[in-house]
Design a protein around this motif. Structure first.
Motif, PDB file in Angstrom:
ATOM      1  N   ARG A   1       1.213  -1.155  -0.057  1.00 16.26           N
ATOM      2  CA  ARG A   1       0.282  -0.362  -0.376  1.00 16.26           C
ATOM      3  C   ARG A   1       1.060   1.136  -0.541  1.00 16.26           C
ATOM      4  NH1 ARG A   1      -3.055  -3.126   3.127  1.00 16.26           N
ATOM      5  NH2 ARG A   1      -1.814  -2.260   5.495  1.00 16.26           N
ATOM      6  N   LEU A   2       2.282   1.273   0.786  1.00 13.55           N
ATOM      7  CA  LEU A   2       3.180   2.267   0.321  1.00 13.55           C
ATOM      8  C   LEU A   2       3.602   3.067  -0.505  1.00 13.55           C
ATOM      9  CD1 LEU A   2       4.741   1.826   4.024  1.00 13.55           C
ATOM     10  CD2 LEU A   2       2.885   3.445   3.645  1.00 13.55           C
ATOM     11  N   TRP A   3       4.081   1.529  -1.250  1.00 17.06           N
ATOM     12  CA  TRP A   3       4.404   2.369  -3.334  1.00 17.06           C
ATOM     13  C   TRP A   3       3.127   2.372  -4.131  1.00 17.06           C
ATOM     14  CZ3 TRP A   3       9.582   2.331  -4.274  1.00 17.06           C
ATOM     15  CH2 TRP A   3      10.360   1.630  -3.324  1.00 17.06           C
ATOM     16  N   ALA A   4       3.786   3.763  -4.168  1.00 21.05           N
ATOM     17  CA  ALA A   4       2.896   4.506  -6.074  1.00 21.05           C
ATOM     18  C   ALA A   4       2.817   4.000  -6.932  1.00 21.05           C
ATOM     19  CB  ALA A   4       3.675   5.793  -5.819  1.00 21.05           C
ATOM     20  N   ARG A   5       1.683   3.917  -7.636  1.00 23.76           N
ATOM     21  CA  ARG A   5       1.695   2.832  -8.636  1.00 23.76           C
ATOM     22  C   ARG A   5       2.228   3.915  -9.923  1.00 23.76           C
ATOM     23  NH1 ARG A   5      -0.572   1.397  -4.190  1.00 23.76           N
ATOM     24  NH2 ARG A   5      -1.235  -0.651  -3.554  1.00 23.76           N
ATOM     25  N   GLU A   6       1.179   4.823  -9.984  1.00 18.01           N
ATOM     26  CA  GLU A   6       1.450   6.259 -10.814  1.00 18.01           C
ATOM     27  C   GLU A   6       2.786   6.898 -11.350  1.00 18.01           C
ATOM     28  OE1 GLU A   6      -2.041   8.847 -10.092  1.00 18.01           O
ATOM     29  OE2 GLU A   6      -3.647   6.724  -9.880  1.00 18.01           O
TER      30      GLU A   6
END
Length: 134
Positions: free
Chosen positions: A29-34
């Motif tokens: 959940r902490l890592w950016a996806r965009e």
């Protein structure tokens, strides 16, 4: 939207809490996806693919030998909508120097960069250093 130092330091603590607790869903959940992402674990090649980064964390957090990580001397550097936290990681008797970069994505602070490497002359641990987010 500009970053807030307190919120960034809290996000950094959340990162180390997920690490120490071996909580893969929280780490994911902490890592950016965009945004473009980078992760450099000590001794590993640079990872720039979101899926490869998550798989690296799945392996690390799933390893029973992975110890508790205690961050200390955290300092937030703010660059408007981006922030970097410089800190030291104490893990299994070793001290690493680390940089973690954060952005705002979907109204949440997300990590886009983690780099940890050995440190020849780290500062002494802070007097009240403790595992993140106890």
């Amino acid at each position: 939207m500009n970053m807030d130092a307190t919120a960034v330091l809290f996000a950094n603590e959340a990162f180390y809490h997920a690490f120490s607790q071996r909580d893969f869903p929280a780490m994911e959940r902490l890592w950016a996806r965009e945004w473009p992402v980078v992760c450099i674990h000590p001794g590993w090649p640079a990872l720039t693919d979101y899926t490869a980064i998550l798989e690296s964390w799945r392996r690390i957090l799933g390893n029973p030998a992975t110890g508790t990580v205690i961050p200390h001397h955290a300092r937030a550097l703010l660059y408007g909508p981006v922030a970097t936290v410089l800190c030291y990681e104490e893990i299994q008797g070793a001290v690493l120097v680390a940089s973690n970069a954060f952005v705002i994505e979907g109204g949440e602070i997300r990590i886009v960069h983690h780099h940890a490497s050995p440190c020849a002359h780290p500062p002494p641990p802070e007097a009240k250093a403790a595992p993140a987010l106890q």
